[in-house]
Scaffold this motif. Structure first.
Motif, PDB file in Angstrom:
ATOM      1  N   UNK A   1       0.949  -1.147   0.019  1.00 33.32           N
ATOM      2  CA  UNK A   1       0.085  -0.044   0.115  1.00 33.32           C
ATOM      3  C   UNK A   1       0.805   1.296  -0.038  1.00 33.32           C
ATOM      4  N   UNK A   2       2.087   1.276   0.838  1.00 38.49           N
ATOM      5  CA  UNK A   2       2.934   2.211   1.020  1.00 38.49           C
ATOM      6  C   UNK A   2       3.612   2.514  -0.561  1.00 38.49           C
ATOM      7  N   UNK A   3       3.973   1.487  -1.042  1.00 36.39           N
ATOM      8  CA  UNK A   3       4.451   1.600  -2.395  1.00 36.39           C
ATOM      9  C   UNK A   3       3.569   2.034  -3.428  1.00 36.39           C
ATOM     10  N   UNK A   4       2.355   1.854  -3.352  1.00 41.91           N
ATOM     11  CA  UNK A   4       1.340   2.205  -4.443  1.00 41.91           C
ATOM     12  C   UNK A   4       1.225   3.632  -4.228  1.00 41.91           C
ATOM     13  N   UNK A   5       0.974   4.239  -2.813  1.00 43.54           N
ATOM     14  CA  UNK A   5       0.871   5.631  -2.494  1.00 43.54           C
ATOM     15  C   UNK A   5       1.851   6.366  -3.054  1.00 43.54           C
ATOM     16  N   UNK A   6       3.317   5.930  -2.924  1.00 45.18           N
ATOM     17  CA  UNK A   6       4.462   6.586  -3.387  1.00 45.18           C
ATOM     18  C   UNK A   6       4.434   6.727  -4.889  1.00 45.18           C
ATOM     19  N   UNK A   7       4.010   5.552  -5.586  1.00 47.12           N
ATOM     20  CA  UNK A   7       4.068   5.711  -6.909  1.00 47.12           C
ATOM     21  C   UNK A   7       3.029   6.469  -7.547  1.00 47.12           C
ATOM     22  N   UNK A   8       1.720   6.579  -6.912  1.00 46.72           N
ATOM     23  CA  UNK A   8       1.002   7.355  -7.271  1.00 46.72           C
ATOM     24  C   UNK A   8       1.293   8.938  -7.149  1.00 46.72           C
ATOM     25  N   UNK A   9       1.770   9.232  -5.932  1.00 53.01           N
ATOM     26  CA  UNK A   9       2.241  10.639  -6.062  1.00 53.01           C
ATOM     27  C   UNK A   9       3.379  10.833  -6.920  1.00 53.01           C
ATOM     28  N   UNK A  10       4.250  10.012  -7.443  1.00 59.40           N
ATOM     29  CA  UNK A  10       5.301  10.236  -8.117  1.00 59.40           C
ATOM     30  C   UNK A  10       4.701  10.672  -9.688  1.00 59.40           C
ATOM     31  N   UNK A  11       3.664   9.768 -10.071  1.00 61.21           N
ATOM     32  CA  UNK A  11       3.038   9.980 -11.234  1.00 61.21           C
ATOM     33  C   UNK A  11       2.221  11.315 -11.469  1.00 61.21           C
ATOM     34  N   UNK A  12       1.790  11.540 -10.378  1.00 56.99           N
ATOM     35  CA  UNK A  12       0.889  12.952 -10.344  1.00 56.99           C
ATOM     36  C   UNK A  12       2.067  14.079 -10.743  1.00 56.99           C
ATOM     37  N   UNK A  13       3.018  14.055  -9.867  1.00 58.89           N
ATOM     38  CA  UNK A  13       4.207  14.950  -9.897  1.00 58.89           C
ATOM     39  C   UNK A  13       4.429  14.905 -11.277  1.00 58.89           C
ATOM     40  N   UNK A  14       4.847  13.900 -11.786  1.00 57.99           N
ATOM     41  CA  UNK A  14       5.386  13.933 -13.315  1.00 57.99           C
ATOM     42  C   UNK A  14       4.137  14.445 -14.103  1.00 57.99           C
ATOM     43  N   UNK A  15       3.199  14.217 -14.016  1.00 59.47           N
ATOM     44  CA  UNK A  15       2.071  14.699 -15.036  1.00 59.47           C
ATOM     45  C   UNK A  15       1.956  16.179 -14.809  1.00 59.47           C
ATOM     46  N   UNK A  16       2.069  16.779 -13.494  1.00 58.59           N
ATOM     47  CA  UNK A  16       2.062  18.092 -13.532  1.00 58.59           C
ATOM     48  C   UNK A  16       3.193  18.830 -14.082  1.00 58.59           C
ATOM     49  N   UNK A  17       4.349  18.298 -13.889  1.00 57.68           N
ATOM     50  CA  UNK A  17       5.437  18.807 -14.459  1.00 57.68           C
ATOM     51  C   UNK A  17       5.375  18.850 -16.244  1.00 57.68           C
ATOM     52  N   UNK A  18       4.869  17.453 -16.515  1.00 61.33           N
ATOM     53  CA  UNK A  18       4.998  17.570 -17.949  1.00 61.33           C
ATOM     54  C   UNK A  18       3.807  18.547 -18.574  1.00 61.33           C
ATOM     55  N   UNK A  19       2.743  18.723 -17.804  1.00 62.50           N
ATOM     56  CA  UNK A  19       1.720  19.723 -18.152  1.00 62.50           C
ATOM     57  C   UNK A  19       2.158  21.227 -18.283  1.00 62.50           C
ATOM     58  N   UNK A  20       2.983  21.362 -17.072  1.00 60.23           N
ATOM     59  CA  UNK A  20       3.653  22.730 -17.121  1.00 60.23           C
ATOM     60  C   UNK A  20       4.712  23.134 -18.237  1.00 60.23           C
ATOM     61  N   UNK A  21       5.071  22.073 -18.632  1.00 59.85           N
ATOM     62  CA  UNK A  21       6.286  22.347 -19.828  1.00 59.85           C
ATOM     63  C   UNK A  21       5.419  22.624 -21.005  1.00 59.85           C
ATOM     64  N   UNK A  22       4.362  21.832 -21.161  1.00 59.62           N
ATOM     65  CA  UNK A  22       3.559  22.104 -22.534  1.00 59.62           C
ATOM     66  C   UNK A  22       2.827  23.350 -22.597  1.00 59.62           C
ATOM     67  N   UNK A  23       2.653  24.014 -21.552  1.00 59.20           N
ATOM     68  CA  UNK A  23       1.874  24.996 -21.770  1.00 59.20           C
ATOM     69  C   UNK A  23       2.371  26.223 -21.960  1.00 59.20           C
TER      70      UNK A  23
END
Length: 151
Positions: free
Chosen positions: A129-151
């Motif tokens: 469960x901890x690993x899944x939460x960390x992975x979900x947090x990392x994916x969300x962070x990556x998604x925000x970073x990619x979205x901010x670069x495309x804008x």
């Protein structure tokens, strides 16, 4: 035909008598009787030797207080007739002490149960469960970073 009714009655009675509630009640009564003996022994042998001297104001044996006593037992000097106020007061004292002991025992049991509940609630989450939460947090962070670069 009578045999069918009887076997139906016996079957119904057996179903009733062997239900969990009836068996639990029987076990509770037996344990309660045994616990009652323990509490009575505690009151008579441990508590009352400390309480009796405090109640000596009523006389040497305060449990033998009676009104309108006409006859006394020669062996025990206890009244045979009349209103036995001492025995009644003794029963009240016994009840109060037993109720206090039961209250303290139940409070201790509830406190232990609360500790068990807190320990169960504080159990750490599973590693997956901890690993899944960390992975979900990392994916969300990556998604925000990619979205901010495309804008």
């Amino acid at each position: 035909m009578a045999r069918t009714r009887r076997s139906g009655f016996l079957r119904d009675f057996q179903d009733f008598a062997l239900k969990g509630n009836v068996v639990d009640l029987a076990v509770g009564v037996v344990i309660g009787a045994a616990f009652g003996k323990i509490v009575t022994s505690l009151v008579e042998n441990i508590v009352m030797p400390f309480v009796d001297p405090l109640l000596k104001v009523f006389g040497s044996d305060w449990r033998n207080i009676a009104f309108n006593a006409t006859k006394f037992d020669p062996a025990t000097k206890a009244p045979l007739d009349g209103v036995r106020l001492g025995l009644f007061l003794g029963s009240i004292v016994d009840f109060a002490i037993i109720a206090l002991v039961l209250f303290i025992a139940i409070q201790a049991i509830q406190k232990m149960k609360r500790k068990e509940e807190v320990e169960a609630a504080e159990a750490p989450p599973e590693p997956t469960v901890l690993a899944q939460e960390r992975l979900t947090g990392a994916i969300e962070h990556l998604t925000r970073t990619i979205e901010s670069r495309q804008a």
